[in-house]
Design a protein around this motif. Structure first.
Motif, PDB file in Angstrom:
ATOM      1  N   SER A 238      39.356  41.780  46.828  1.00  0.00           N
ATOM      2  CA  SER A 238      40.146  41.383  45.662  1.00  0.00           C
ATOM      3  C   SER A 238      39.700  40.015  45.154  1.00  0.00           C
ATOM      4  CB  SER A 238      41.634  41.379  46.000  1.00  0.00           C
ATOM      5  OG  SER A 238      41.937  40.299  46.844  1.00  0.00           O
ATOM      6  N   LEU A 239      39.200  39.191  46.071  1.00  0.00           N
ATOM      7  CA  LEU A 239      38.666  37.896  45.641  1.00  0.00           C
ATOM      8  C   LEU A 239      37.452  38.108  44.747  1.00  0.00           C
ATOM      9  CD1 LEU A 239      38.544  34.805  45.795  1.00  0.00           C
ATOM     10  CD2 LEU A 239      37.184  35.039  47.864  1.00  0.00           C
ATOM     11  N   ARG A 240      36.595  39.031  45.188  1.00  0.00           N
ATOM     12  CA  ARG A 240      35.414  39.348  44.386  1.00  0.00           C
ATOM     13  C   ARG A 240      35.823  39.875  43.016  1.00  0.00           C
ATOM     14  NH1 ARG A 240      32.508  41.145  49.119  1.00  0.00           N
ATOM     15  NH2 ARG A 240      30.815  39.657  49.402  1.00  0.00           N
ATOM     16  N   ASN A 241      36.792  40.763  43.049  1.00  0.00           N
ATOM     17  CA  ASN A 241      37.212  41.383  41.791  1.00  0.00           C
ATOM     18  C   ASN A 241      37.821  40.367  40.848  1.00  0.00           C
ATOM     19  OD1 ASN A 241      36.327  43.850  42.482  1.00  0.00           O
ATOM     20  ND2 ASN A 241      38.305  44.584  43.264  1.00  0.00           N
ATOM     21  N   ARG A 242      38.493  39.401  41.454  1.00  0.00           N
ATOM     22  CA  ARG A 242      39.181  38.430  40.628  1.00  0.00           C
ATOM     23  C   ARG A 242      38.193  37.652  39.789  1.00  0.00           C
ATOM     24  NH1 ARG A 242      43.213  33.493  41.940  1.00  0.00           N
ATOM     25  NH2 ARG A 242      42.683  32.669  39.908  1.00  0.00           N
ATOM     26  N   VAL A 243      37.108  37.297  40.407  1.00  0.00           N
ATOM     27  CA  VAL A 243      36.112  36.515  39.685  1.00  0.00           C
ATOM     28  C   VAL A 243      35.355  37.407  38.724  1.00  0.00           C
ATOM     29  CG1 VAL A 243      34.114  35.067  39.921  1.00  0.00           C
ATOM     30  CG2 VAL A 243      35.922  34.986  41.620  1.00  0.00           C
TER      31      VAL A 243
END
Lengths: 326, 266, 266
Positions: free
Chosen positions: A242-247
């Protein structure tokens, strides 16, 4: 919940330093202070058996948080509970239940064999003899300490020292382990060994682990969940994915081909770089699925090999910092 | 009980690790012995020249000297962890101490015990024994007790000063050297009977930093002298306890320091 | 030559940065000075016999010793000693300058800079104290000249001794003990603790031939007018001869050790 942090805040007062003899004398009588906000209403919860990465740039508030959670610093406001205890109240009873490893410092007796430090810790933590023998044996086996357990600490390599350091922090069977840069300065093999051990400890023993690090490989291989802190505030909290997706949710495709056209135009995909017989493509899976992209590419190129990967975590973090301007 | 056991464990490790460097240990001990001896030579020179010091003979002065140096050598040995505490704070190792389920005092004391101070101790003992043998004192049980009490009380007083000095490093490291100079200056001053000093300075040594109480009053009682300062004679018997009380008070102030540290995280 | 000058300059700048440490040093020296003066007051008021120097001279002598404390070669250059302990001294050998003279220049800076910084405030304080503690000004301008010249001589002796202390570190890793001993000898035999004129006559005679008397005693006696000006050539050449002898001695010890180092391959 093992750890509950609720709106923790901490402000440091730093005396201002001025140059000059007169100012030096003045500052002895009256000091001016500069206020630095280390934590600003930080909240999070960590459940039993989680392995959480706690990351952020230097000065972001990482070590302040760890200090509060481990009971050596009192927050200005807010509260936290670890294992149903307030860490900074009744320190002595609280710290029995936690283990802390500082990557850059040692708790081992420099001039003496490692085992002597262990024996001392046994008495410091009042570990029952039977438990101590059992735990020591297990840790020696898991961390492979047998060959240098009787060597004075000053003669150990950095990697050996870190393994002993880990064992020393775990002798009293803590249910939470705080790791502050455990792999810093270690060679590649030691890093792998340390990571392997942390993973095993978490999975098999159910020890809750909070890990601060600058080494993104640590995060990538170990953590299911990542909390990012910057300027005293939580910027992101969730799974690595989700961190990856957030960026950005872009993924990367590397295509090796034998022959094909030079032009490239597929919606949802951009060409990052072109090498000899290789294309590096970023694509947005919401617009074009990997399967469709590969189909589209196969009509134009004679494909030799295909690799799809996530952008490296360093880039994700850097992008996140960039976005939030820290 | 358990804490005492742990302290002895610390002690054992300290001795083992310091004996790893035997040559250095022996040289340092001899060095400490001779340094204080040369120091004592200076006092001898003055008595050679002047004969006496305000009614005190050389062996009498030696008794003061012996008590102070034995007491201070014990302090230097067992409170070394507090003496170098500012370093512990600076490198962040005090955090490690806070992370362990034991009192900070026990851990800091255990952390460093300097056995080589045995040099200063031995020299003080040599001077003390010489003084005891030379002086025409009838050593009753009470007087012997007073002598030992004076040394122990002195040790606790000096230890209290060292703890206070360490406490200060929670606030300011830079002013440490100044406080340090008062500790060592105090040792220097207490080598002589305080009745020789000007009254303002004497008052400081009695009421502010009660260094005088550790040897002056007991020794006056031991020697059976009439106190030129007209303090009551029971002072000699209570003064060793001052040292102990001072130490306990210092530990209370230390606790405030620790609290300050954990609330500001300096 | 330019390189040596820049070493000295760096040292001065460095010291000025540590003003608080310098301030602490001044407080310490003042405190010790006051205690010593009071002890001497006690001794002087206990004697009826004749004493080689009177009280006023003795306390001026003591204050002078305290003010010039920074000049006493009681330790080595800690940076050089660290280089030796860590074995990095081999890098020093490849510098394009004479190692011995380079170290000597550093020793000069080490001694001169703090003395310069600390002595002035201490002089001012000592001159302004109440009468019975006060340092007296020299009786005439010739005494001042004699004092300045012999202080320079003292500095030369101090630097060469400092350098010898540096070099002894090459001989034993645990040189700490020896050095502390040496520092005790230097402080007593130079007159820092007890003015040399007060020593027993025999001992005094022996000490007057040793280099240590050139450090404190000779300048102090010029300052207080106890040595008359026309004796200056004699005393100054005494200092310079010792400085040259010590210089040669240091060079000799260093060369001997360097030969070993090169043979053993460092």
């Amino acid at each position: 919940m093992d750890i509950v942090a609720n709106e923790l805040s901490k402000v440091y007062k730093i005396p201002k330093r001025k140059a000059g003899i007169m100012n030096g004398l003045k500052s002895m009588v009256h000091r001016e202070y500069e206020e630095i906000v280390a934590l600003n209403k930080v909240s999070f919860e960590i459940g039993k058996g989680e392995l959480v990465g706690y990351i952020g740039p230097n000065g972001a508030g990482k070590s302040t948080s760890i200090k509060i959670l481990s009971g050596i610093l009192t927050p200005d406001s807010g509260e936290c509970k670890v294992l149903d205890k307030i860490p900074y109240k009744d320190r002595i009873n609280y710290v029995k239940n936690i283990g802390v490893v500082f990557g850059q410092r040692t708790q081992l007796w420099w001039d003496l064999p490692v085992i002597d430090s262990f024996e001392l810790l046994k008495d410091i933590y009042k570990i029952r003899f039977g438990d101590y023998v059992k735990m020591k044996k297990e840790l020696i086996k898991w961390l492979n300490l047998e060959s240098f357990i009787n060597t004075p600490v000053r003669q150990l390599s950095l990697g050996q020292k870190m393994r002993c350091e880990l064992a020393a922090s775990l002798l009293h069977s803590p249910s939470i382990l705080f790791l502050d840069e455990p792999t810093i300065g270690l060679d590649a093999i030691s890093k792998l060994a340390v990571r392997e051990f942390i993973k095993k400890l978490n999975k098999e023993r159910g020890v809750t682990v909070i890990l601060t690090t600058h080494d993104m490989d640590d995060i990538e291989t170990l953590c299911d969940r990542v909390i990012v802190i910057g300027k005293g505030e939580i910027l992101s909290d969730g799974s690595l994915k989700s961190l990856r997706n957030r960026v950005s949710n872009e993924r990367r495709l590397i295509l090796d081909f034998e022959q094909g056209k030079n032009t490239f135009s597929i919606e949802g995909a951009t060409l990052v770089r072109e090498e000899k017989n290789r294309l590096i493509i970023d694509f947005n899976p919401d617009i074009i699925t990997p399967a469709n992209l590969i189909t589209a590419l196969s009509t134009k190129y004679k494909i030799k090999d295909i690799l799809i990967e996530n952008p490296p975590i360093e880039e994700v973090i850097a992008q996140l910092y960039e976005e939030l301007k820290i | 009980m358990d804490s005492i056991k742990l302290y002895f464990k610390y002690l054992k490790l300290n001795i083992e690790s310091q004996l790893q460097y035997k040559a250095s240990f022996i040289m340092m001990s001899i060095g400490h012995f001779l340094i204080t001896f040369i120091d004592f030579l200076g006092i001898w020179v003055l008595f050679q020249r002047f004969g006496s010091l305000k009614g005190f003979t050389f062996p009498e002065a030696a008794l003061f000297y012996g008590i102070v140096h034995i007491a201070f050598s014990i302090t230097e040995a067992w409170t070394r962890g507090f003496d170098t505490f500012h370093k512990l704070v600076r490198i962040g190792d005090f955090d490690r101490i806070l992370l362990r389920p034991r009192t900070t005092v026990l851990q800091i004391l255990g952390h460093d015990f300097q056995i080589m101070r045995v040099g200063r101790f031995a020299q003080g003992l040599v001077v003390l024994i010489w003084a005891v043998k030379t002086l025409n004192v009838k050593w009753t049980f009470g007087k012997t007790l007073l002598l030992i009490g004076s040394i122990i009380g002195g040790n606790f007083l000096f230890s209290g000063l060292i703890v206070l000095q360490a406490t200060l490093s929670f606030w300011s490291v830079q002013s440490l050297e100044i406080v340090n100079s008062f500790t060592y200056g105090g040792v220097e001053a207490a080598q002589y009977p305080i009745s020789i000093y000007k009254s303002w300075f004497r008052k400081i040594l009695i009421y502010v930093i009660p260094l005088a109480t550790i040897n002056y009053f007991p020794v006056i009682s031991i020697l059976g002298k009439t106190d030129s300062l007209n303090y009551p004679s029971w002072m000699g018997w209570v003064s060793p306890f001052f040292g102990f009380i001072f130490f306990i008070l210092s530990l209370q102030i230390w606790k405030i320091g620790v609290k300050h540290y954990t609330s500001t995280g300096s | 030559m330019k390189a040596y000058l820049s070493i000295i300059k760096i040292r001065f700048n460095l010291l000025l940065q540590y003003r608080i440490a310098a301030f602490a040093g001044i407080v310490t020296q003042f405190f010790f000075g006051i205690i010593r003066v009071m002890v001497f007051y006690g001794f002087y008021s206990s004697t009826t016999g004749s004493v080689p120097i009177d009280y006023k001279v003795a306390i001026s002598y003591i204050w002078l010793g305290q003010a010039m404390l920074g000049m006493i070669p009681w330790n080595g250059d800690s940076e050089i000693q660290d280089l030796i302990r860590t074995g990095n001294v081999t890098y020093e050998l490849v510098r394009p300058m004479n190692l011995y003279n380079y170290w000597l220049a550093r020793a000069f800076a080490l001694r001169a800079a703090p003395t310069f910084l600390k002595s002035i405030p201490l002089f001012i304080i000592a001159l302004l104290l109440p009468k019975e503690y006060r340092m007296e000004l020299p009786p005439n301008i010739l005494s001042v000249i004699g004092w300045i010249v012999t202080t320079f001589g003292a500095l030369m002796i101090s630097c060469t001794i400092t350098n010898i202390i540096n070099i002894t570190t090459l001989y034993s890793i645990s040189g700490d003990g020896i050095q502390r001993l040496l520092s005790a000898i230097v402080t007593l035999f130079s007159g820092m603790i007890v003015p040399l004129p007060l020593f027993p006559d025999r001992l005094k005679q022996i000490l007057s031939y040793l280099p240590f008397s050139g450090l404190v005693d000779i300048p102090a006696r010029f300052f207080t007018g106890k040595i008359i000006f026309n004796q200056l050539p004699k005393y100054f050449s005494f200092q310079i001869i010792w400085a040259i002898l010590l210089y040669g001695l240091g060079q000799w010890i260093l060369n001997r050790k360097l030969k070993d180092l090169i043979v053993q391959g460092g």
